[in-house]
Design a protein around this motif. Structure first.
Motif, mmCIF file in Angstrom:
data_model
loop_
_atom_site.group_PDB
_atom_site.id
_atom_site.type_symbol
_atom_site.label_atom_id
_atom_site.label_comp_id
_atom_site.label_asym_id
_atom_site.label_seq_id
_atom_site.Cartn_x
_atom_site.Cartn_y
_atom_site.Cartn_z
ATOM 1 N N HIS B 234 -19.578 -0.148 -2.010
ATOM 2 C CA HIS B 234 -18.782 -0.558 -0.855
ATOM 3 C C HIS B 234 -18.683 -2.053 -0.730
ATOM 4 O O HIS B 234 -17.614 -2.606 -0.517
ATOM 5 N N SER B 235 -19.823 -2.709 -0.886
ATOM 6 C CA SER B 235 -19.838 -4.146 -0.613
ATOM 7 C C SER B 235 -19.477 -4.968 -1.844
ATOM 8 O O SER B 235 -19.335 -6.176 -1.746
ATOM 9 N N THR B 236 -19.349 -4.338 -2.995
ATOM 10 C CA THR B 236 -19.077 -5.127 -4.197
ATOM 11 C C THR B 236 -17.674 -4.890 -4.743
ATOM 12 O O THR B 236 -17.365 -5.307 -5.841
ATOM 13 N N GLN B 237 -16.833 -4.224 -3.942
ATOM 14 C CA GLN B 237 -15.489 -3.952 -4.421
ATOM 15 C C GLN B 237 -14.694 -5.224 -4.670
ATOM 16 O O GLN B 237 -14.757 -6.161 -3.878
ATOM 17 N N PRO B 238 -13.905 -5.239 -5.746
ATOM 18 C CA PRO B 238 -12.979 -6.349 -5.921
ATOM 19 C C PRO B 238 -11.765 -6.156 -5.018
ATOM 20 O O PRO B 238 -11.555 -5.075 -4.468
ATOM 21 N N VAL B 239 -10.972 -7.188 -4.889
ATOM 22 C CA VAL B 239 -9.881 -7.188 -3.929
ATOM 23 C C VAL B 239 -8.826 -6.129 -4.251
ATOM 24 O O VAL B 239 -8.177 -5.582 -3.362
ATOM 25 N N THR B 240 -8.665 -5.814 -5.534
ATOM 26 C CA THR B 240 -7.646 -4.815 -5.891
ATOM 27 C C THR B 240 -7.991 -3.459 -5.290
ATOM 28 O O THR B 240 -7.125 -2.733 -4.806
ATOM 29 N N VAL B 241 -9.266 -3.123 -5.321
ATOM 30 C CA VAL B 241 -9.698 -1.848 -4.763
ATOM 31 C C VAL B 241 -9.549 -1.864 -3.245
ATOM 32 O O VAL B 241 -9.064 -0.907 -2.639
ATOM 33 N N ALA B 242 -9.923 -3.000 -2.651
ATOM 34 C CA ALA B 242 -9.794 -3.123 -1.201
ATOM 35 C C ALA B 242 -8.335 -2.988 -0.779
ATOM 36 O O ALA B 242 -8.023 -2.342 0.215
ATOM 37 N N LEU B 243 -7.467 -3.577 -1.544
ATOM 38 C CA LEU B 243 -6.042 -3.506 -1.237
ATOM 39 C C LEU B 243 -5.574 -2.051 -1.234
ATOM 40 O O LEU B 243 -4.870 -1.595 -0.327
ATOM 41 N N ASN B 244 -6.012 -1.333 -2.224
ATOM 42 C CA ASN B 244 -5.652 0.074 -2.315
ATOM 43 C C ASN B 244 -6.155 0.834 -1.087
ATOM 44 O O ASN B 244 -5.428 1.620 -0.480
ATOM 45 N N ASN B 245 -7.381 0.554 -0.701
ATOM 46 C CA ASN B 245 -7.937 1.229 0.468
ATOM 47 C C ASN B 245 -7.177 0.870 1.727
ATOM 48 O O ASN B 245 -6.934 1.711 2.581
ATOM 49 N N LEU B 246 -6.822 -0.403 1.793
ATOM 50 C CA LEU B 246 -6.099 -0.864 2.975
ATOM 51 C C LEU B 246 -4.770 -0.130 3.112
ATOM 52 O O LEU B 246 -4.436 0.388 4.168
ATOM 53 N N VAL B 247 -4.061 -0.045 2.016
ATOM 54 C CA VAL B 247 -2.745 0.594 2.059
ATOM 55 C C VAL B 247 -2.878 2.086 2.346
ATOM 56 O O VAL B 247 -2.053 2.676 3.039
ATOM 57 N N ASN B 248 -3.943 2.678 1.843
ATOM 58 C CA ASN B 248 -4.106 4.118 2.004
ATOM 59 C C ASN B 248 -4.755 4.544 3.310
ATOM 60 O O ASN B 248 -4.831 5.726 3.608
ATOM 61 N N THR B 249 -5.293 3.561 4.027
ATOM 62 C CA THR B 249 -5.932 3.918 5.285
ATOM 63 C C THR B 249 -4.857 4.349 6.279
ATOM 64 O O THR B 249 -3.945 3.580 6.582
ATOM 65 N N SER B 250 -4.946 5.572 6.760
ATOM 66 C CA SER B 250 -3.848 6.060 7.598
ATOM 67 C C SER B 250 -4.318 6.225 9.034
ATOM 68 O O SER B 250 -4.762 7.278 9.439
ATOM 69 N N THR B 251 -4.275 5.117 9.751
ATOM 70 C CA THR B 251 -4.513 5.201 11.183
ATOM 71 C C THR B 251 -3.284 4.632 11.859
ATOM 72 O O THR B 251 -2.976 3.463 11.707
ATOM 73 N N GLY B 252 -2.566 5.462 12.560
ATOM 74 C CA GLY B 252 -1.359 5.016 13.247
ATOM 75 C C GLY B 252 -0.250 4.710 12.269
ATOM 76 O O GLY B 252 -0.171 5.283 11.181
ATOM 77 N N VAL B 253 0.631 3.757 12.644
ATOM 78 C CA VAL B 253 1.790 3.447 11.808
ATOM 79 C C VAL B 253 1.372 2.600 10.615
ATOM 80 O O VAL B 253 0.394 1.876 10.669
ATOM 81 N N SER B 254 2.153 2.712 9.557
ATOM 82 C CA SER B 254 1.944 1.854 8.396
ATOM 83 C C SER B 254 2.392 0.450 8.735
ATOM 84 O O SER B 254 3.542 0.237 9.109
ATOM 85 N N GLU B 255 1.468 -0.489 8.583
ATOM 86 C CA GLU B 255 1.835 -1.871 8.856
ATOM 87 C C GLU B 255 2.270 -2.520 7.553
ATOM 88 O O GLU B 255 1.475 -3.143 6.858
ATOM 89 N N TYR B 256 3.567 -2.366 7.275
ATOM 90 C CA TYR B 256 4.054 -2.868 5.985
ATOM 91 C C TYR B 256 3.812 -4.355 5.820
ATOM 92 O O TYR B 256 3.509 -4.821 4.735
#
Ligand SMILES: Nc1ncnc2c1ncn2[C@@H]1O[C@H](COP(=O)(O)OP(=O)(O)OP(=O)(O)O)[C@@H](O)[C@H]1O
Ligand SMILES: [Mg+2]
Lengths: 373, 292
Positions: B234-256
């Motif tokens: 969790h704490s050692t993820q590179p930014v590419t993985v974090a980006l993927n998680n961010l985009v896939n996190t589905s709470t409310g509307v997609s903040e494009y």
């Protein structure tokens, strides 16, 4: 004591045998020149001496010590490469002092050594430059300086002048000769240049196919070649080879040269030159070797004292070189080259009377190509 | 460049005009996604849902960037991608430096200290360039486990170094092949050893290929996603993985706009590297073939 001894050295690259039983020895302070056709193993031999390539078998001794299994650094040798191999990122000064630095010579001494060779080679004004900012001749001198900064037991030069223009080459040749006379160092030097070989060498080794065919003084190698290869390799233009039949008996031999469409040419062999042994070969085919300068123009005024045998031939090509004139003329089955004085007023197609100096001619066995007289 | 002689007729000019039009259209076509991303990242969410994708931001704002950096939710946590951005650096920098250094030494040894079978070693190393990432996932995970490096940054660094060596070795080997062996011979006669020759003779002339190796490795490792997903915690993820998680996190509307800003953040370092050092990259790749 011999400065460098090479004993039965062989070198194989995989299955290819490049050096086949090479042995030679030179005294301290001698200048040895290695010559031979391209690919005969000269550079390989140099690399073996330097320790850059291990030998397959044999021994190499420097100052009597067996160095066959020592690293290049331990052999105390300096080498000048054909490509100069100057360190591109270093200045001339750093290039020259690098070897001393690696050998932990104190800085003050290094500086002194750099000054010394820079003076010697007149490159003091270039010390701050990088190799890329130098001309070919300057690079060559820096490469030499790098070798001279140290005082190793043996210097190796692998065609150091071959990249220079003709004029610079002559200058550098003279400088190398002077340097050798002044420093009295032992040098092994590879060259393709006949003049370099003859002028610089104390000893010449002629190589072919990984063998040393002849090792001797320039005079010996030039005037007393052991076989047709050495005879043909040394000298430019090279020696003329003429097929002839040996005739006669004890004390009076002669060579009969069959000439198409004309009477056979008969050249008497000087009786002082081993005519007795030759008599045993009477009837055999031999090869007569005549250098271009063994011919000379017949001069009527000198007829009474002139030595040699007279012949006349129709000149086919006239090539003035400036210092003298080279003539191509038919003799026996083929053509030969003769060198005559620059004053000779002859044009192609004319007949010319020439004398042949049979005292300096050489004879070879037609099959083995070895020297017989 | 004015070193070309060309015809100057009407026909030639029209032809040239058409040529430029085609080229510019093609360039726009390729640049469009990037342009859209950039524009979107500066728009408030309301403008995105209402307006067109291609319209310029009416009311430009940095808020999406700030949110992407510090507040956006990547999976369970809502700390933005900022921390992971630094994570990426912490992985990329050592991995690039180590793999470049090892590649340089390999290339040097393979060209200037040839040994029996050195060609074979090189050929085997080349295999490394062609192995698909997926193939090594399981064995690598196993190995990291044995080494006690699972889910750690050092583990990821190790993976990238191992994978990168094939490429860096190839680069340096091909560069050093073009450097005359006599230089090394001369240095040997001067009394220098393996490392001294490398350090004093080879390295100072290696700048072009070092640049190539660094740029290549930097972009490869920075853009890596698969190894990041597979081997980081969790704490050692590179930014590419974090980006993927961010985009896939589905709470409310997609903040494009936030997604785009986060994507830009993740892409920025490699873009910058190309802009700043791209010409050295090209120069370095051709350095071996031209003398001078
Ligand atoms: N590393 C090597 N592997 C295999 N063969 C080699 C190697 N180095 C040299 N040879 C072969 O050994 C032979 C002698 O090469 P060498 O370089 O000693 O010739 P050379 O006499 O110096 O020629 P040149 O006058 O052209 O410099 C050549 O036939 C060459 O192909
Ligand atoms: Mg050679």
């Amino acid at each position: 004591m011999a400065a460098l001894d090479i004993e039965q050295v062989r070198k194989e690259f995989g299955r290819e045998r490049v050096l086949k039983d090479v042995s030679l020895s030179i005294e301290s302070g001698q200048f040895l020149i290695l010559v031979g056709p391209s690919g005969c193993g000269k550079s390989t031999l140099m690399n073996a001496i330097a320790g850059l390539e291990p030998v397959t078998s044999g021994r190499i001794l420097i100052d009597g010590e067996d160095v066959t299994h020592r690293t290049p650094a331990e052999r105390d040798i300096a080498m000048v490469f054909q490509s100069y191999a100057l360190y591109p990122s270093m200045t001339v000064r750093q290039n020259i002092s690098f070897g001393l630095e690696m050998r932990k010579v104190p800085k003050a001494e290094r500086e002194q050594a750099v000054e010394r060779v820079a003076d010697l080679l007149q490159i003091s004004h270039l010390l701050k430059r990088k190799p890329a900012q130098l001309s070919g001749g300057q690079r060559q001198r820096v490469a030499m300086g790098r070798a001279l900064a140290r005082e190793p037991k043996v210097y190796l030069f692998d065609e150091p002048l071959s990249n220079l223009d003709a004029k610079l080459r002559v200058d550098m040749r003279t400088e190398i000769k002077k340097l050798h006379q002044r420093l009295g160092t032992t040098i092994v030097y590879v060259t393709h240049d006949q003049v370099e070989a003859m002028t610089l060498a104390d000893k010449i080794a002629v190589m072919r196919d990984g063998h040393i065919l002849q090792l001797g003084s320039p005079d010996e190698v030039y005037n007393n070649p052991v076989d047709m290869f050495v005879a043909g390799f040394m000298g430019s233009p090279s020696m003329n080879f003429i097929k002839a039949t040996l005739e006669g008996g004890k004390g009076a031999c002669q060579l009969r040269i069959a000439t198409p469409e004309e009477a056979d040419l008969v050249l008497p062999w000087p009786s002082a030159r081993g005519a007795d042994e030759l008599a045993e070969r009477a009837g055999q085919t031999v090869i007569l070797g005549l250098r271009p300068e063994h011919f000379s123009e017949e001069d009527e005024r000198l007829t009474s004292q002139a030595e040699g045998t007279l012949l006349t031939a129709c000149v086919s090509v006239v090539e003035p070189t400036g210092a003298d004139i080279l003539l191509r003329l038919p003799l026996g089955q083929g053509e030969v080259t003769a060198r005559v004085g620059p004053k000779c007023a002859i044009t192609a197609g004319e007949r010319l009377a020439l004398r042949v100096d049979m005292d300096r001619a050489v004879l070879f066995d037609a099959d083995s190509e070895h020297r017989i007289a | 460049m004015a070193n070309v002689i060309r015809r100057r007729g009407i026909k030639a000019r029209v032809g040239r005009g058409v040529l430029y039009a085609v080229l510019i259209t093609a360039a726009l076509f390729y640049a469009l996604p990037l342009i859209v991303m950039l524009m979107t990242s500066f728009k408030p969410l309301s403008e995105i849902t209402a307006g067109s994708l291609l319209s310029l931001p009416q009311d430009p704002t940095l808020a999406p960037w700030a949110k992407a950096w510090g507040e956006a939710c990547t999976g369970m946590r809502c700390e933005g991608v900022g921390g992971y951005f630094w994570n990426s650096f912490a992985i990329v920098i050592p991995a690039v430096l180590i793999s470049t250094a090892i590649g340089a030494l390999n290339g040097y040894a393979l060209t200037k200290w040839r040994f029996k079978g050195s060609e074979l070693v090189f050929a085997l190393m080349l295999f490394g360039c062609f192995i698909p990432f997926q193939v090594v996932l399981l064995p690598m995970a196993q190995t990291l486990g044995w080494l006690g490096l699972s889910s750690s940054r050092s583990g990821l660094v190790l993976v990238h170094v191992v994978f990168g060596i094939a490429f860096t070795t190839l680069f340096f080997r091909n560069f050093y092949v073009g450097i005359p062996d006599e230089l090394v011979s001369a240095a040997k006669l001067d009394g220098a050893g393996f490392f001294r020759i490398f350090w004093r003779i080879l390295l100072p002339v290696s700048a072009p290929i070092i640049v190539v190796s660094i740029i290549w490795q930097f972009t490869q490792i920075w853009n890596d996603f698969l190894f990041g997903v597979a081997f980081s915690g969790h704490s050692t993820q590179p930014v590419t993985v974090a980006l993927n998680n961010l985009v896939n996190t589905s709470t409310g509307v997609s903040e494009y706009n936030v997604n785009m800003a986060a994507a830009m953040i993740a892409a920025l370092p490699t873009l910058l590297v190309y802009v700043l050092a791209g010409k050295y990259f090209v120069r370095g790749l051709t350095a071996g073939s031209v003398k001078g």
